[in-house]
Motif scaffolding. Structure first.
Motif, PDB file in Angstrom:
ATOM      1  N   LEU A   1       0.811  -1.222   0.000  1.00  8.76           N
ATOM      2  CA  LEU A   1       0.000   0.000   0.000  1.00  8.76           C
ATOM      3  C   LEU A   1       0.843   1.269   0.000  1.00  8.76           C
ATOM      4  O   LEU A   1       0.314   2.372  -0.137  1.00  8.76           O
ATOM      5  CB  LEU A   1      -0.946  -0.008   1.207  1.00  8.76           C
ATOM      6  N   GLY A   2       2.152   1.111   0.179  1.00 12.36           N
ATOM      7  CA  GLY A   2       3.041   2.266   0.153  1.00 12.36           C
ATOM      8  C   GLY A   2       2.894   3.166   1.362  1.00 12.36           C
ATOM      9  O   GLY A   2       3.021   4.388   1.252  1.00 12.36           O
ATOM     10  N   VAL A   3       2.606   2.553   2.518  1.00 10.65           N
ATOM     11  CA  VAL A   3       2.484   3.313   3.760  1.00 10.65           C
ATOM     12  C   VAL A   3       3.386   2.690   4.818  1.00 10.65           C
ATOM     13  O   VAL A   3       3.833   1.553   4.680  1.00 10.65           O
ATOM     14  CB  VAL A   3       1.019   3.343   4.281  1.00 10.65           C
ATOM     15  N   ALA A   4       3.624   3.441   5.868  1.00  9.79           N
ATOM     16  CA  ALA A   4       4.420   2.917   6.979  1.00  9.79           C
ATOM     17  C   ALA A   4       3.600   1.858   7.718  1.00  9.79           C
ATOM     18  O   ALA A   4       2.374   1.964   7.817  1.00  9.79           O
ATOM     19  CB  ALA A   4       4.801   4.040   7.932  1.00  9.79           C
ATOM     20  N   ARG A   5       4.295   0.857   8.224  1.00  7.79           N
ATOM     21  CA  ARG A   5       3.646  -0.236   8.951  1.00  7.79           C
ATOM     22  C   ARG A   5       2.812   0.298  10.111  1.00  7.79           C
ATOM     23  O   ARG A   5       1.671  -0.107  10.309  1.00  7.79           O
ATOM     24  CB  ARG A   5       4.714  -1.207   9.461  1.00  7.79           C
ATOM     25  N   ILE A   6       3.368   1.223  10.863  1.00  3.52           N
ATOM     26  CA  ILE A   6       2.671   1.775  12.027  1.00  3.52           C
ATOM     27  C   ILE A   6       1.420   2.536  11.603  1.00  3.52           C
ATOM     28  O   ILE A   6       0.397   2.499  12.290  1.00  3.52           O
ATOM     29  CB  ILE A   6       3.609   2.656  12.892  1.00  3.52           C
ATOM     30  N   GLU A   7       1.488   3.204  10.460  1.00  6.44           N
ATOM     31  CA  GLU A   7       0.329   3.932   9.934  1.00  6.44           C
ATOM     32  C   GLU A   7      -0.805   2.964   9.589  1.00  6.44           C
ATOM     33  O   GLU A   7      -1.973   3.191   9.937  1.00  6.44           O
ATOM     34  CB  GLU A   7       0.743   4.724   8.697  1.00  6.44           C
ATOM     35  N   LEU A   8      -0.459   1.876   8.919  1.00  4.88           N
ATOM     36  CA  LEU A   8      -1.466   0.877   8.567  1.00  4.88           C
ATOM     37  C   LEU A   8      -2.016   0.216   9.822  1.00  4.88           C
ATOM     38  O   LEU A   8      -3.222   0.003   9.937  1.00  4.88           O
ATOM     39  CB  LEU A   8      -0.885  -0.173   7.619  1.00  4.88           C
ATOM     40  N   GLN A   9      -1.154  -0.078  10.761  1.00  6.51           N
ATOM     41  CA  GLN A   9      -1.578  -0.696  12.011  1.00  6.51           C
ATOM     42  C   GLN A   9      -2.585   0.207  12.733  1.00  6.51           C
ATOM     43  O   GLN A   9      -3.615  -0.265  13.223  1.00  6.51           O
ATOM     44  CB  GLN A   9      -0.373  -0.969  12.900  1.00  6.51           C
ATOM     45  N   ARG A  10      -2.301   1.481  12.781  1.00 12.28           N
ATOM     46  CA  ARG A  10      -3.198   2.449  13.417  1.00 12.28           C
ATOM     47  C   ARG A  10      -4.555   2.469  12.706  1.00 12.28           C
ATOM     48  O   ARG A  10      -5.610   2.446  13.346  1.00 12.28           O
ATOM     49  CB  ARG A  10      -2.566   3.840  13.392  1.00 12.28           C
ATOM     50  N   GLU A  11      -4.535   2.480  11.380  1.00 12.59           N
ATOM     51  CA  GLU A  11      -5.782   2.502  10.601  1.00 12.59           C
ATOM     52  C   GLU A  11      -6.607   1.235  10.843  1.00 12.59           C
ATOM     53  O   GLU A  11      -7.825   1.298  11.004  1.00 12.59           O
ATOM     54  CB  GLU A  11      -5.474   2.637   9.108  1.00 12.59           C
ATOM     55  N   LEU A  12      -5.935   0.097  10.878  1.00 15.41           N
ATOM     56  CA  LEU A  12      -6.645  -1.163  11.102  1.00 15.41           C
ATOM     57  C   LEU A  12      -7.255  -1.212  12.506  1.00 15.41           C
ATOM     58  O   LEU A  12      -8.363  -1.728  12.681  1.00 15.41           O
ATOM     59  CB  LEU A  12      -5.708  -2.350  10.873  1.00 15.41           C
TER      60      LEU A  12
ATOM     61  N   GLU B   1      -8.291   1.408  14.200  1.00 16.54           N
ATOM     62  CA  GLU B   1      -9.449   2.311  14.144  1.00 16.54           C
ATOM     63  C   GLU B   1     -10.668   1.644  13.515  1.00 16.54           C
ATOM     64  O   GLU B   1     -11.795   1.915  13.900  1.00 16.54           O
ATOM     65  CB  GLU B   1      -9.097   3.580  13.358  1.00 16.54           C
ATOM     66  N   LYS B   2     -10.409   0.757  12.536  1.00 20.83           N
ATOM     67  CA  LYS B   2     -11.497   0.049  11.858  1.00 20.83           C
ATOM     68  C   LYS B   2     -11.898  -1.233  12.590  1.00 20.83           C
ATOM     69  O   LYS B   2     -12.781  -1.938  12.146  1.00 20.83           O
ATOM     70  CB  LYS B   2     -11.082  -0.304  10.431  1.00 20.83           C
TER      71      LYS B   2
END
Length: 67
Positions: free
Chosen positions: A49-60, A62-63
Motif C-alpha cells: 500500500l506504500g504506507v508505513a507499517r505503524i500507519e497501517l496498524q493504526r488505521e486497522l 481504528e477500523k
C-alpha cells in the motif's frame, strides 16, 4: 481466480495492476483482506500500500481489524 493464478499468473498480475491503478480503494481492500485472512503479514500489506507499517496498524485498529 486461484486456478487462473496457478495456470496463468500473468493474468492475475495484470488484473491486480489495473485494479491498483484504476481503483485504489478496491486495491486497498484486497490487500487488507489478504492481511486479515492471514495470506500476508502487516509489513507486506504496508509495503504493497506504500504506507508505513505503524500507519497501517493504526488505521486497522481504528477500523476494528486489529487489536
Amino acid at each position: 481466480m486461484k486456478k487462473i493464478g496457478e495456470i496463468q499468473p500473468e493474468v492475475i498480475n495484470r488484473l491486480v495492476s489495473e485494479i491498483r491503478r484504476d481503483s485504489p480503494e478496491v486495491y486497498k481492500s484486497l490487500v487488507i483482506g489478504a492481511y486479515v485472512d492471514g495470506k500476508i503479514n502487516l509489513s507486506k500489506a504496508a509495503e504493497l500500500l506504500g504506507v508505513a507499517r505503524i500507519e497501517l496498524q493504526r488505521e486497522l485498529k481504528e477500523k476494528g481489524l486489529q487489536q
